[in-house]
Design a protein around this motif. Sequence first.
Motif, PDB file in Angstrom:
ATOM      1  N   UNK A  84      10.609   0.537   3.574  1.00  0.00           N
ATOM      2  CA  UNK A  84      10.145  -0.060   4.822  1.00  0.00           C
ATOM      3  C   UNK A  84       9.610   0.962   5.804  1.00  0.00           C
ATOM      4  N   UNK A  85      10.121   2.201   5.699  1.00  0.00           N
ATOM      5  CA  UNK A  85       9.655   3.273   6.594  1.00  0.00           C
ATOM      6  C   UNK A  85       8.441   4.003   6.039  1.00  0.00           C
ATOM      7  N   UNK A  86       7.956   3.551   4.884  1.00  0.00           N
ATOM      8  CA  UNK A  86       6.789   4.183   4.286  1.00  0.00           C
ATOM      9  C   UNK A  86       7.084   5.519   3.625  1.00  0.00           C
ATOM     10  N   UNK A  87       8.356   5.771   3.303  1.00  0.00           N
ATOM     11  CA  UNK A  87       8.744   7.042   2.700  1.00  0.00           C
ATOM     12  C   UNK A  87       8.718   7.002   1.177  1.00  0.00           C
ATOM     13  N   UNK A  88       8.643   5.815   0.601  1.00  0.00           N
ATOM     14  CA  UNK A  88       8.546   5.670  -0.851  1.00  0.00           C
ATOM     15  C   UNK A  88       7.482   4.622  -1.163  1.00  0.00           C
ATOM     16  N   UNK A  89       6.987   4.677  -2.383  1.00  0.00           N
ATOM     17  CA  UNK A  89       5.973   3.711  -2.817  1.00  0.00           C
ATOM     18  C   UNK A  89       6.583   2.565  -3.604  1.00  0.00           C
ATOM     19  N   UNK A  90       7.911   2.583  -3.764  1.00  0.00           N
ATOM     20  CA  UNK A  90       8.591   1.545  -4.539  1.00  0.00           C
ATOM     21  C   UNK A  90       9.895   1.174  -3.840  1.00  0.00           C
ATOM     22  N   UNK A  91      10.293  -0.097  -3.894  1.00  0.00           N
ATOM     23  CA  UNK A  91      11.550  -0.509  -3.254  1.00  0.00           C
ATOM     24  C   UNK A  91      12.779  -0.214  -4.097  1.00  0.00           C
TER      25      UNK A  91
END
Length: 308
Positions: A135-142
């Motif tokens: 959600x913070x845009x720190x990863x490309x996958x949940x």
Amino acid sequence: MQNTYYNLLMSGNEEAWTGTSWAMECSRVFEHTHDDVKRPFAALDDVALGSLMSFPTIFAYEKYLRASARVGRITEVTRRQSEFAFTFAFDPTVSPIPYDTFMALLRELDIESKREVNRSHWAVKNVDLARVLYGAGLTSSPTLQPQARPPRVFISYSWDSPEHRAWVAQLASSLRHDGIDVILDQWHLGLGEELSAFMVNGVRESDRVLVICTEQYVRKGQERQGGVGYEQMLVSSQIMRHVGTNKFIPVVRQTTGVAPALPDDLSGRMYVDLSDGPNAHVAYRQLVHDLHNIRTPLPPLGPRPAAL
């Protein structure tokens, strides 16, 4: 369960997360952890530790250091008298989290913004870490994938001189800097502890064993003298039980002779030469790549040539 819990390891030591291992006092475990969250793991037995190691982990620094946090996994935990020692691996898919970004996420991560960020401790949080990072845009996958345990290496050597002991310690430090969990008597063997048990456990529980082959080591091994002779017996027995094993790597550090001397049990095996000289650095990088199982890629296989 794996998607709704994460570990928080907070340290005030600026070098805590620069290697692959650290230790936390037993009294600091489960600080700032809700009782309902702590209850399933409170025994801290093998089952509880196994569950905790399955959770993703934030490796953070206390607030005053203003340093970036990392995300990864605890890969192994060892219980000691007054502390837990653990090895860890960072997730290569998650970049370091800048200090300001981490502080902005404290509420979502269930981290208390005053006391908790100023206290070294190990907490467990009932938070979906992967979701927060995504959600913070720190990863490309949940989702976050498990991390492999760093390779564990035991170093067998002889105490030839204070200079040689310092050289071995420097080699071990360099390997740890390059992501290899080194077991070394100078670091892991305390006064009053049994030397033979340390050797047996080191050889048995490590992925690889570096045999530092100085002239004196080879002589002591052949004559079965002292600790070197005992370790050579352990090497011999393992080689006999596991024919073809590549667990034992001869590391040459010698000053005389053209052809290096190796223990009888290791003669004929591929070795790496770290003797002082212009090629030592290249040989060291070769050793690191081999311990991490990084192989030189094969060139593509071309088509069969046409007839002349």
